[in-house]
Design an enzyme around this catalytic site. Structure first.
Site, PDB file in Angstrom:
ATOM      1  CG  PHE A 106      -4.210   1.358   6.448  1.00  0.00           C
ATOM      2  CD1 PHE A 106      -3.980   0.800   7.681  1.00  0.00           C
ATOM      3  CD2 PHE A 106      -3.844   2.684   6.225  1.00  0.00           C
ATOM      4  CE1 PHE A 106      -3.398   1.537   8.696  1.00  0.00           C
ATOM      5  CE2 PHE A 106      -3.266   3.442   7.246  1.00  0.00           C
ATOM      6  CZ  PHE A 106      -3.042   2.868   8.493  1.00  0.00           C
ATOM      7  CD  GLU A 154      -2.311  -1.342   2.851  1.00  0.00           C
ATOM      8  OE1 GLU A 154      -1.985  -0.517   3.720  1.00  0.00           O
ATOM      9  OE2 GLU A 154      -2.989  -2.341   3.091  1.00  0.00           O
ATOM     10  CE  LYS A 159       5.682   5.172   6.827  1.00  0.00           C
ATOM     11  NZ  LYS A 159       5.233   6.455   7.360  1.00  0.00           N
TER      12      LYS A 159
HETATM   13  P1  AMP Z   1       6.305   5.828  11.020  1.00  0.00           P
HETATM   14  O1  AMP Z   1       5.415   6.862  11.607  1.00  0.00           O
HETATM   15  O2  AMP Z   1       7.386   6.398  10.168  1.00  0.00           O
HETATM   16  O3  AMP Z   1       6.782   4.840  12.056  1.00  0.00           O
HETATM   17  O4  AMP Z   1       5.456   4.954   9.982  1.00  0.00           O
HETATM   18  C1  AMP Z   1       4.329   4.218  10.322  1.00  0.00           C
HETATM   19  C2  AMP Z   1       3.116   5.066  10.105  1.00  0.00           C
HETATM   20  O5  AMP Z   1       2.804   5.199   8.722  1.00  0.00           O
HETATM   21  C3  AMP Z   1       1.849   4.505  10.657  1.00  0.00           C
HETATM   22  O6  AMP Z   1       1.753   4.698  12.044  1.00  0.00           O
HETATM   23  C4  AMP Z   1       0.776   5.264   9.899  1.00  0.00           C
HETATM   24  O7  AMP Z   1       0.517   6.477  10.583  1.00  0.00           O
HETATM   25  C5  AMP Z   1       1.461   5.620   8.598  1.00  0.00           C
HETATM   26  N1  AMP Z   1       0.867   4.985   7.398  1.00  0.00           N
HETATM   27  C6  AMP Z   1       0.711   5.611   6.226  1.00  0.00           C
HETATM   28  N2  AMP Z   1       0.182   4.802   5.302  1.00  0.00           N
HETATM   29  C7  AMP Z   1      -0.023   3.602   5.908  1.00  0.00           C
HETATM   30  C8  AMP Z   1      -0.535   2.351   5.465  1.00  0.00           C
HETATM   31  N3  AMP Z   1      -0.944   2.155   4.214  1.00  0.00           N
HETATM   32  N4  AMP Z   1      -0.586   1.346   6.380  1.00  0.00           N
HETATM   33  C9  AMP Z   1      -0.157   1.519   7.643  1.00  0.00           C
HETATM   34  N5  AMP Z   1       0.348   2.678   8.114  1.00  0.00           N
HETATM   35  C10 AMP Z   1       0.422   3.716   7.254  1.00  0.00           C
END
Ligand code: AMP
Length: 566
Positions: free
Chosen positions: A350, A260, A262
């Protein structure tokens, strides 16, 4: 709630004993011996208090007392000035120890007849665990203009009735930083041991119920009560988290995976029952009122009762905007109506954790995805399932071209594990050398920035402890420095010279060129060329980088022989 029997003094003595224990096993043993002796009312409070919480994790209740209010309350109780209190904190290096010492001094003064203002024990009421909890709950319910005064008087009352030892832990509890080293893992094991149940069952129940207090009550009832777990509407669970990964390795290990985009926005959990909807942030705060149009969009996209997990992004002229910019502008109260027209908020869902009475977290992702697609008529994040690296790489490129942050790769057979950062969700982004850290201190700026903080001390976490890993002083615009100052100015615990010690509350995302070993910081590591990227006000202190993962980053970068890793 039934009235409990544990005295707060007994709780404080237990805290003191636990604080002196170094090993986790010994700590677990000690706690597990106490749990069975507590009554129905005290057990959940004791479990929460001991892990440094006042309310269940799912509860949006906040105690709302920062160091400032606490110090104001104490000045009245002990007849000391603010600077006396802050001076003592500087000497002791800890709010709890300082409060204890001040109360002890006052008692001694009282005994020798030097002070006449200190509350004598004649008027004190003995505090018990449940009465302290009820008072803190009352404080959390106070809202509106006059609430500060009422809060102040309730806090004063509590301290007036506290002995020095009780005051030590009361102060730390109110700031939700108990500092006795009892983490969730220790408490989980103690509950399992106390009631002879499997720790993995306790862990699973905690993920779904999101309150160790209630988990302990269920564990006492027995295995069946613990295993019969359903997620509840309007009791948000923690969000499942992602680890960094690489496409080729992930496909080699798992075969076909779900890919998916991000999205770089704000995480949400949406609960809907009939017409009633609430939306929660990543920190599980209720943000329903802040994003009404998003709530409306989601509500209209399904006729079912659901709990959904997703990310909301802001779109301007067809491109995603950094969400931070939007939140900042809203906070500043610019022309909101015009902004709303110009900037569209778009939720991407998602995952689905609950559907019409059924808890889905233990179902595999591929099943949950089917439920999600059936339940929703829009807002679902597109997904590509493939074991072909070139197909996945194409999705990654497409995502970056469209202005998104990168790619998420998910294991199709994986269950939804609230609060767990594991290998079942992998994030792939270009230039991953950024890190989320807690701001625990600051230094006043210089020249035209002298009225603001200019440099910030950052920490990672290691089993409940915050360990410094460096300072960041570059990468800020004047506007950002002003904004950060506004966010931190009421969180100052103490000050000496140019340095201030801050209540851990704010999270910074910081870029760096390399992680180095360093004797200068308690973590044993330091960041090379740290630069501020943004405030992560969607993240709480429990979301920051752990020492273990800093060590992993360090090792990865040494193996790959290039700064920054990946
Ligand atoms: P990070 O904040 O860098 O640790 O990355 C993880 C975060 O990406 C998650 O907590 C979500 O807020 C975000 N995210 C964005 N797109 C998605 C997706 N398709 N599936 C899961 N998380 C996502």
């Amino acid at each position: 709630m039934e009235r409990g029997i544990m005295k707060f003094l007994e709780f404080a003595r237990i805290c003191e004993q636990l604080e002196g224990i170094g090993g986790r096993l010994e700590m677990t043993g000690k706690i597990s011996a106490i749990l069975p002796s507590l009554d129905e009312g005290d057990l959940p409070i004791f479990v929460r208090f001991l892990t440094g919480r006042i309310f269940p994790d799912w509860s949006p209740n906040k105690i709302g007392i920062g160091p400032n209010l606490l110090f104001d309350a104490l000045t009245q109780v002990v007849d000391a000035t603010r600077s006396d209190i802050i001076g003592e904190i500087n000497r002791k290096g800890d709010v709890g120890l300082a409060v204890q010492a001040i109360l002890e001094n006052k008692r001694a003064g009282k005994r020798s007849g030097r002070s006449s203002t200190f509350q004598t024990s004649l008027f004190s009421q003995e505090l018990d665990l449940s009465s302290v909890y009820s008072d803190l709950e009352r404080i959390s319910r106070l809202e509106g203009r006059s609430s500060q005064v009422e809060k102040l008087s309730l806090v004063q009352n509590l301290f007036q009735n506290a002995s020095p030892l009780e005051a030590k832990y009361l102060a730390r509890l109110i700031l939700e930083d108990l500092r006795i080293g009892v983490g969730e893992g220790t408490m989980r094991d103690a509950i399992a041991q106390a009631f002879s149940v499997d720790p993995s069952l306790v862990e699973h129940a905690y993920q779904a119920i999101n309150d160790l207090g209630e988990v302990a009550l269920r564990a006492r009832k027995g295995r069946d009560s613990l295993a019969d777990i359903h997620i509840r509407l309007f009791h948000p669970v923690k969000m499942m988290l992602a680890q960094q990964g690489s496409i080729s390795q992930a496909i080699a290990e798992n075969g076909a995976m779900a890919a998916e985009y991000k999205y770089d926005g704000s995480r949400f959990q949406f609960h809907k029952q009939g017409n009633r909807c609430r939306m929660y942030s990543r920190k599980l705060e209720d943000v329903t009122e802040a994003l009404p149009e998003v709530v409306e969009t989601l509500k209209n996209a399904t006729s079912h009762d659901v709990i959904l997990d997703g990310e909301v992004i802001a779109i301007k002229d067809g491109r995603p905007l950094p969400f931070q910019t939007v939140l900042r502008r809203f906070r500043r109260k610019y022309d909101i109506a015009a902004m709303q027209k110009e900037i569209r908020m778009q939720p991407f869902v998602f995952d689905i954790l609950y559907l019409d009475g059924k808890t889905l977290i233990d179902d595999p992702l591929r099943e949950r995805r089917k439920y999600l697609e059936e339940a929703m008529s829009g807002c679902v994040a597109p997904q590509t399932v493939s074991s072909d690296i070139s197909v996945i790489e194409a999705v990654y490129r497409e995502s970056l071209d469209a202005g998104h942050e990168g790619l998420m790769l998910k294991v199709l057979s994986s269950s939804y594990t609230p609060g767990i950062r594991g290998k079942n969700w992998l994030k792939i982004k270009p230039g991953v050398d950024s890190i989320d850290l807690a701001v625990i201190g600051a230094e006043w700026g210089e020249g035209k920035r002298a009225h603001l903080f200019g440099s910030f001390l950052l920490a990672c976490q290691d089993r409940g402890e915050l360990l410094p890993v460096g300072k960041v002083a570059t990468g800020f615009t004047d506007e950002e420095l002003q904004e950060v100052y506004e966010l931190l100015k009421d969180r100052v615990i103490s000050e000496s010279g140019k340095e201030v010690h801050l209540e851990p509350f704010l999270v910074f995302e910081v870029g760096y060129s390399e992680i180095q070993k360093s004797p200068n910081y308690e973590s044993g590591f330091a960041l090379r060329f740290p630069r501020f990227i943004r405030v992560r006000d969607d993240k709480g202190i429990s979301d920051i980088e752990t020492l273990d993962s800093i060590r992993e980053r360090f090792q990865r970068q040494s193996v790959q022989g290039k700064p920054g890793g990946e």
